[in-house]
Design a protein around this motif. Structure first.
Motif, PDB file in Angstrom:
ATOM      1  N   LYS A 102     -54.174  20.864  -7.798  1.00 53.21           N
ATOM      2  CA  LYS A 102     -55.482  20.308  -7.483  1.00 53.21           C
ATOM      3  C   LYS A 102     -55.483  18.790  -7.378  1.00 53.21           C
ATOM      4  O   LYS A 102     -56.508  18.200  -7.037  1.00 53.21           O
ATOM      5  CB  LYS A 102     -56.502  20.779  -8.525  1.00 53.21           C
ATOM      6  CG  LYS A 102     -56.831  22.257  -8.379  1.00 53.21           C
ATOM      7  CD  LYS A 102     -57.853  22.730  -9.393  1.00 53.21           C
ATOM      8  CE  LYS A 102     -58.205  24.192  -9.167  1.00 53.21           C
ATOM      9  NZ  LYS A 102     -59.140  24.724 -10.169  1.00 53.21           N
ATOM     10  N   THR A 103     -54.340  18.173  -7.639  1.00 53.84           N
ATOM     11  CA  THR A 103     -54.205  16.735  -7.408  1.00 53.84           C
ATOM     12  C   THR A 103     -54.003  16.439  -5.926  1.00 53.84           C
ATOM     13  O   THR A 103     -54.135  15.296  -5.501  1.00 53.84           O
ATOM     14  CB  THR A 103     -53.022  16.173  -8.214  1.00 53.84           C
ATOM     15  OG1 THR A 103     -51.852  16.955  -7.943  1.00 53.84           O
ATOM     16  CG2 THR A 103     -53.304  16.223  -9.712  1.00 53.84           C
ATOM     17  N   GLU A 104     -53.681  17.469  -5.157  1.00 59.53           N
ATOM     18  CA  GLU A 104     -53.509  17.299  -3.716  1.00 59.53           C
ATOM     19  C   GLU A 104     -54.886  17.162  -3.059  1.00 59.53           C
ATOM     20  O   GLU A 104     -55.863  17.772  -3.501  1.00 59.53           O
ATOM     21  CB  GLU A 104     -52.777  18.504  -3.114  1.00 59.53           C
ATOM     22  CG  GLU A 104     -51.352  18.688  -3.594  1.00 59.53           C
ATOM     23  CD  GLU A 104     -50.388  17.723  -2.941  1.00 59.53           C
ATOM     24  OE1 GLU A 104     -50.740  17.137  -1.900  1.00 59.53           O
ATOM     25  OE2 GLU A 104     -49.280  17.550  -3.474  1.00 59.53           O
TER      26      GLU A 104
ATOM     27  N   THR B  86     -46.580  27.389   2.197  1.00 60.58           N
ATOM     28  CA  THR B  86     -46.833  25.973   1.937  1.00 60.58           C
ATOM     29  C   THR B  86     -46.530  25.626   0.487  1.00 60.58           C
ATOM     30  O   THR B  86     -46.984  26.306  -0.432  1.00 60.58           O
ATOM     31  CB  THR B  86     -48.307  25.610   2.227  1.00 60.58           C
ATOM     32  OG1 THR B  86     -48.591  25.852   3.600  1.00 60.58           O
ATOM     33  CG2 THR B  86     -48.569  24.142   1.909  1.00 60.58           C
TER      34      THR B  86
ATOM     35  N   LEU C 298     -50.491  24.927  -4.262  1.00 57.45           N
ATOM     36  CA  LEU C 298     -50.842  23.513  -4.268  1.00 57.45           C
ATOM     37  C   LEU C 298     -51.520  23.175  -5.582  1.00 57.45           C
ATOM     38  O   LEU C 298     -52.322  23.962  -6.102  1.00 57.45           O
ATOM     39  CB  LEU C 298     -51.791  23.178  -3.112  1.00 57.45           C
ATOM     40  CG  LEU C 298     -51.219  23.187  -1.695  1.00 57.45           C
ATOM     41  CD1 LEU C 298     -52.338  22.928  -0.699  1.00 57.45           C
ATOM     42  CD2 LEU C 298     -50.130  22.142  -1.531  1.00 57.45           C
TER      43      LEU C 298
ATOM     44  N   SER D 213     -45.858  21.744  -1.939  1.00 55.64           N
ATOM     45  CA  SER D 213     -45.953  20.290  -1.851  1.00 55.64           C
ATOM     46  C   SER D 213     -44.619  19.717  -1.378  1.00 55.64           C
ATOM     47  O   SER D 213     -43.580  20.374  -1.456  1.00 55.64           O
ATOM     48  CB  SER D 213     -46.300  19.693  -3.220  1.00 55.64           C
ATOM     49  OG  SER D 213     -45.192  19.778  -4.091  1.00 55.64           O
ATOM     50  N   ARG D 214     -44.653  18.495  -0.884  1.00 56.10           N
ATOM     51  CA  ARG D 214     -43.420  17.872  -0.387  1.00 56.10           C
ATOM     52  C   ARG D 214     -42.353  17.795  -1.466  1.00 56.10           C
ATOM     53  O   ARG D 214     -41.175  18.052  -1.221  1.00 56.10           O
ATOM     54  CB  ARG D 214     -43.737  16.474   0.146  1.00 56.10           C
ATOM     55  CG  ARG D 214     -44.569  16.482   1.421  1.00 56.10           C
ATOM     56  CD  ARG D 214     -44.840  15.079   1.928  1.00 56.10           C
ATOM     57  NE  ARG D 214     -45.663  15.094   3.126  1.00 56.10           N
ATOM     58  CZ  ARG D 214     -46.086  14.003   3.744  1.00 56.10           C
ATOM     59  NH1 ARG D 214     -45.768  12.801   3.270  1.00 56.10           N
ATOM     60  NH2 ARG D 214     -46.828  14.098   4.830  1.00 56.10           N
TER      61      ARG D 214
ATOM     62  N   GLU E 101     -46.599  22.805 -10.805  1.00 56.12           N
ATOM     63  CA  GLU E 101     -45.978  23.585  -9.743  1.00 56.12           C
ATOM     64  C   GLU E 101     -44.513  23.883 -10.015  1.00 56.12           C
ATOM     65  O   GLU E 101     -43.981  24.886  -9.524  1.00 56.12           O
ATOM     66  CB  GLU E 101     -46.105  22.860  -8.404  1.00 56.12           C
ATOM     67  CG  GLU E 101     -45.365  21.547  -8.346  1.00 56.12           C
ATOM     68  CD  GLU E 101     -45.550  20.813  -7.027  1.00 56.12           C
ATOM     69  OE1 GLU E 101     -46.057  21.430  -6.075  1.00 56.12           O
ATOM     70  OE2 GLU E 101     -45.196  19.636  -6.960  1.00 56.12           O
TER      71      GLU E 101
ATOM     72  N   GLU F 137     -55.018  18.964   2.432  1.00 60.61           N
ATOM     73  CA  GLU F 137     -53.778  19.734   2.306  1.00 60.61           C
ATOM     74  C   GLU F 137     -54.086  21.207   2.079  1.00 60.61           C
ATOM     75  O   GLU F 137     -53.358  22.086   2.545  1.00 60.61           O
ATOM     76  CB  GLU F 137     -52.925  19.186   1.163  1.00 60.61           C
ATOM     77  CG  GLU F 137     -52.287  17.839   1.457  1.00 60.61           C
ATOM     78  CD  GLU F 137     -51.397  17.880   2.686  1.00 60.61           C
ATOM     79  OE1 GLU F 137     -50.662  18.878   2.870  1.00 60.61           O
ATOM     80  OE2 GLU F 137     -51.445  16.914   3.494  1.00 60.61           O
TER      81      GLU F 137
END
Length: 257
Positions: free
Chosen positions: A136-138, A156, A134, A158-159, A118, A142
């Motif tokens: 794909k490990t999320e 959106t 996002l 990731s954090r 990302e 999510e």
């Protein structure tokens, strides 16, 4: 090798189609659910996404494809609310689809769900018109949240990526929405692109008319601004940034310094 990009004019023209293959007029949301079209060439992942989406009350899968060629016509026919797309597909680059959807069907939102880093591709996806990126490990939960946010017109990330974006934005402008790549000067980006093309410092020095020390300075600054720990990581980043997913590696790797 990097997959070739689809013909964008053909892709865009096909997306103008307004008929539904299932008898439902394009854009009909009478079910009260958000319709989602999934584009991914890995059946287990595609099935898992479909199951997660269909298991919710407010979302439903209206179609799926594993190639851009399939997705072109089907998206135009089904007119989904949100498209979930992978970056690397057998016949092209998923971001080409994101761009075409944004240009020809701006009411349809896109979310990129991919295995690719990302820190490199989120920026490209957002600029292409995606409403989220996002990895794909999320967890799939999510992805469901990202689809709902996309339908509401929200973005959106990731954090960890949000933290990076906000930190970069504060350096430039408190209201800016920017990425680490935006911190590079024109010369630093030129050097980065040429590193990605497999050029050595000597090649870059000759092409850009710079001395060796200046090339090394631009390379060091790019590495620091991108938050990378070594020249090897910079080379890997540059190759992916320049060529996209699954690039052919440069013939001559530059040594770590």
């Amino acid at each position: 090798m990097t997959a070739s990009s689809p013909d964008s004019s053909t892709l865009s023209d096909t997306l103008d189609t307004g008929n539904s293959s299932n008898g439902r007029p394009a854009g009909d949301d009478s079910s009260g659910q958000t319709s989602v079209f999934v584009v991914d060439d890995h059946p287990p992942i595609r099935d898992a996404m479909g199951d997660a989406i269909d298991s919710t009350i407010d979302l439903q899968v209206c179609g799926h494809a594993e190639r851009l060629g399939e997705a072109r016509g089907q998206i135009g026919e089904t007119a989904p609310d949100v498209v979930v797309v992978d970056i690397s597909l057998p016949d092209g680059h998923g971001l080409e689809l994101v761009k075409a959807v944004r240009e020809r069907r701006p009411e349809i939102r896109s979310v990129v769900f991919s295995m690719y880093d990302e820190t490199i591709y989120a920026e490209r996806a957002i600029r292409a018109g995606a409403s989220g990126y996002l990895m794909k490990t999320e967890p799939l939960e999510e992805l469901i949240r990202a689809i709902r946010r996309a339908e509401r017109g929200e973005i959106t990330l990731s954090r960890s990526m949000v933290t990076t974006v906000l930190q970069t934005g504060r350096k430039r402008d408190a209201s800016a929405f920017s990425f680490a790549i935006d911190e590079l000067t024109g010369r630093e980006r030129q050097v980065l692109e040429r590193i990605g093309e497999g050029q050595t410092p000597e090649d870059i020095q000759e092409e850009l008319g710079l001395c060796r020390k200046t090339v090394e300075t631009y390379r060091r600054r790019a590495k620091e601004k991108l938050g990378l720990d070594s020249v090897r990581e910079l080379v890997q980043y540059a190759v992916q940034w320049t060529h996209g997913p699954d690039p052919a590696p440069p013939e001559e790797a530059q040594s770590d310094t």
